[in-house]
Enzyme design. Structure first.
Site, short mmCIF file in Angstrom:
data_model
loop_
_atom_site.label_atom_id
_atom_site.label_comp_id
_atom_site.label_asym_id
_atom_site.label_seq_id
_atom_site.Cartn_x
_atom_site.Cartn_y
_atom_site.Cartn_z
N SER A 1 -4.86 -12.12 -2.06
CA SER A 1 -4.95 -12.24 -0.61
C SER A 1 -6.17 -11.56 -0.01
CB SER A 1 -3.67 -11.70 0.05
OG SER A 1 -3.43 -10.37 -0.37
N HIS B 1 -6.10 -6.99 3.15
CA HIS B 1 -6.29 -8.09 4.11
C HIS B 1 -7.40 -7.75 5.10
CE1 HIS B 1 -1.85 -9.53 3.50
NE2 HIS B 1 -2.60 -9.65 2.42
#
EC number: 3.4.21.105
Length: 276
Positions: free
Chosen positions: A201, A254
């Site tokens: 991610s 992230h």
């Protein structure tokens, strides 16, 4: 004549040709191992490439089907392959995209068979000072996923964004984005949670930031991300930060990944503008 691109699926090729015909650009299809698209008027090449990038981003857009109806070519008489979905997957992804996807799947299977901890001992961010020279650990954390939903979500975005970058900007650019974002997002995440984390991610968020800003500042690059999707990405970061869904998220990765992607896009577009 100039060859613009090739499609494995002739139906997809026909849809693009039909759409360009409604825009006043005549393209032809030549069938070889794939459906090769040729342009006679080379002065229109740049316009065709821009439209091709938009088409590749969303070939199912209703405007393309409408163009086929308008041209009367929804049934061209071609023999189509039985698995257009697989052909679409291939068309949107280059070798680096596929190698990373395969590595993630292999590691996920290994984690399912021999256990998460066993695999993490070999691939996780250095969890002991004596491991700091095992250089692969700074990157291999991106291949580890801890649930089916986790890996499916990440690989879908990786295929969608990474494939577009590789097809339009080359394998080298995708490798650079992946390596830098894996290293920096991993560094930030281990500061947040320690070394026991994994997932693609951080790289995915870097690609989101890169594709969105590159498309905004350099539309001629042929890549872009709808603003609604970048808003979704930001909301997902907020949701993870405040633990709205009770899910364990790599919030540090992230945020770091998104910043890395935005910074790389800014530098690349700045250099492109200087050259022009």
């Amino acid at each position: 004549m100039l060859m613009i691109t090739s499609f494995a699926n002739p139906r997809v090729a026909q849809a693009f040709v039909d759409y360009m015909a409604t825009q006043g650009v005549i393209l032809t299809i030549q069938q070889h191992n794939q459906s090769d698209i040729w342009l006679a008027d080379e002065s229109q090449a740049e316009r065709v490439r821009v439209e091709l990038a938009r088409f590749i981003e969303n070939p199912g857009d209703p405007r393309y089907l409408a163009a086929s109806w308008q041209s009367g070519q929804t049934n061209s008489g071609l023999r189509y392959r039985r698995f257009p979905f697989l052909a679409t997957l291939r068309e949107r992804a280059g070798p680096v995209t596929w190698i990373v996807m395969l590595a993630c799947v292999v590691v996920y299977i290994a984690m399912s068979l021999i256990g998460d901890q066993t695999v993490m001992v070999w691939l996780a961010w250095p969890f002991d000072p004596v491991l700091k020279f095992e250089v692969w650990r700074y990157f291999t954390h991106i291949f580890m996923h801890f649930s089916l939903m986790h890996i499916l979500f990440n690989l879908l975005w990786w295929w969608y964004l990474g494939g577009a970058v590789e097809k339009r900007l080359g394998s080298g650019k995708l490798i650079v984005i992946t390596v830098i974002s894996a290293l920096l997002s991993g560094y930030v995440q281990q500061k947040f949670s320690g070394p026991w984390f994994g997932g693609l991610s951080g790289v995915v968020y870097a690609l989101m930031g890169y594709v969105w800003l590159r498309g905004e500042r350099d539309p001629q690059s042929g890549i872009y991300l709808q603003r609604g999707l970048i808003i979704f990405a930001l909301l997902w970061i907020v949701a993870g930060w405040f633990d709205w869904f009770g899910m364990s998220m790599a919030n540090g990765a992230h945020i770091a990944g998104l910043i890395v992607g935005l910074a790389m896009a800014f530098v690349d577009t700045l250099n492109a503008r200087k050259r022009t």
